[in-house]
Design an enzyme around this catalytic site. Structure first.
Site, PDB file in Angstrom:
ATOM      1  CG  HIS A   1      -2.188   0.771   1.053  1.00  9.95           C
ATOM      2  ND1 HIS A   1      -2.510   1.439  -0.109  1.00  9.95           N
ATOM      3  CD2 HIS A   1      -3.229   1.000   1.905  1.00  9.95           C
ATOM      4  CE1 HIS A   1      -3.673   2.038   0.030  1.00  9.95           C
ATOM      5  NE2 HIS A   1      -4.129   1.792   1.244  1.00  9.95           N
TER       6      HIS A   1
ATOM      7  CG  ASP B   1      -2.965   5.277  -4.097  1.00  8.50           C
ATOM      8  OD1 ASP B   1      -2.244   5.167  -3.085  1.00  8.50           O
ATOM      9  OD2 ASP B   1      -2.908   6.230  -4.887  1.00  8.50           O
TER      10      ASP B   1
END
Length: 410
Positions: free
Chosen positions: A381, A385
């Site tokens: 992450h 995204d």
């Protein structure tokens, strides 16, 4: 003293290995380039060839010892003609059936005589199968775990039932309900897998997103063309070609999934090197299909099948698993319904495939049965995204549910 047998170069950045098993014993005839030992590195098992023909002399390290590249591990003495033939033709000593005591462990001497690798030795111990009566299907006639499993599942011949090994007859059976435990040293490969997976959890900000895919069209395409495909290319048409092509298409729209973090920079790749998780006797390995985005369905399937065979035979090399920009892991072949795969650093994403099963879904207002598969994308992450992860999975889903997209680049 004889000719020295040294640990060969093992690949870039690999400086040491573990002596997994001796494949020869003192007095055995050895041909030039014939494997005399098996090494376990951080990534693969490697056979050590004899530099000359002769007679195996002295083993200078024990199984399980750590050895460095270039270290002398054995000697090959001079011997040819009658001497070598005598050593090669000498009958093997009579080997008793495995003892039943202590959980059915076989002795180190017996294991040496049979030239069992550590993984096969453990399979023999757990199954209680007599390895002396088995015919090996592996390289140079060596036993494999599959040979042991097959022997365990096959009924023993009736004539052999009355016979019992002396060791078994003289050893009392373990008391009913006795609780025991066994300690087995982790292989170097398993230690490396453990370290890398833990490093991935400690370093990356791992997150997984899911979707489901209707496999109707892909299954129909395979059914329609599988015979022609196999006749032309000599290999079966599988699912990995479709998913690899779908990943290549989706990565064009979401390039972050095929990128990596290096320091304070993001490195984007204009090629797709797919690490394909393959089950091997000593653990999961991930050989790399290079430039998979430029390959045909047949080339992808041939590459994966080749890696699968090499993994089974223990002949994968360090170069086979070097690099990789994205991983596809198919847990469905083992029956997995759903999982959260862990990324393979320094990669930033891994696609997990699962088993196909018919489930009720709504199509055009009607409840119908469809062959469905859950797919999972685990990603870092820090780089990818949530919107990008979801978009990527949707692109894969669209390509699999309508394979025509793979042909017209949509």
């Amino acid at each position: 003293m004889g000719t020295e047998v040294k640990v060969p170069a093992l690949g870039e950045s690999i400086t040491e290995a573990t002596l997994g098993a001796w494949l020869k014993k003192p007095g055995d005839a050895v041909a030039v380039d014939e494997p005399v030992a098996s090494l376990e590195t951080d990534k693969v098992s490697v056979d050590v060839p004899s530099p000359v023909a002769g007679v195996f002399g002295e083993a200078m390290v024990a199984e399980g010892d750590t050895v460095n590249v270039g270290a002398v591990i054995a000697t090959i003495g001079e011997g040819s003609g009658a001497a070598a033939a005598s050593a090669a033709q000498a009958p093997e000593p009579t080997i008793p059936a495995p003892a039943a005591a202590k959980g059915g462990d076989i002795s180190d001497e017996q294991a040496q005589a049979l030239r069992l690798s550590p993984s096969v030795r453990r399979a023999v111990q757990e199954s209680g199968v007599d390895p002396a009566g088995l015919t090996g299907s592996g390289k140079d006639g060596r036993l494999t775990k599959e040979d042991v499993a097959k022997a365990k599942s096959s009924p023993a011949p009736a004539a052999a039932a009355p016979a019992a090994a002396p060791a078994q007859a003289s050893t009392p059976a373990a008391p009913k309900g006795e609780r025991g435990e066994e300690r087995v040293k982790m292989t170097r490969l398993r230690q490396t897998i453990a370290t890398r997976l833990k490093d991935a959890q400690n370093t990356a900000a791992l997150l997984t997103t899911f979707n489901d895919v209707d496999m109707t069209e892909v299954i129909a395409a395979r059914t329609r063309y599988k015979d022609l495909f196999e006749k032309k290319h000599g290999i079966r048409l599988g699912f990995m070609g479709f998913f690899t092509k779908a990943v290549a298409l989706a990565a064009r729209d979401v390039p972050a999934v095929n990128a990596r973090i290096e320091g304070d920079e993001i490195v984007y790749h204009n090629y797709l090197d797919v690490s394909v998780a393959v089950s091997a006797p000593k653990g999961l390995v991930v050989p790399v299909v290079r430039s998979a985005d430029q390959m045909s369905f047949a080339e992808i399937e041939q590459a994966i099948a080749g890696f699968g065979k090499k993994a089974k035979d223990g002949t994968l090399t360090a170069d086979d698993m070097k690099g990789g920009t994205f991983t596809i892991s198919n847990g469905g072949v083992f029956g997995s319904l759903l999982s959260t795969p862990i990324i393979n650093p320094p990669q930033s994403a891994v696609l997990g495939l699962h088993r196909i099963e018919e489930r009720p879904v709504v199509k055009d207002g009607q409840i119908v049965a469809r062959p469905m598969m859950y797919v999972a994308l685990s990603y870092d992450h820090r780089l990818i995204d949530g919107r990008e992860a979801v978009t990527f999975l949707v692109r894969v889903k669209e390509a699999i549910e309508d394979p025509t997209r793979l042909l017209i680049d949509l």
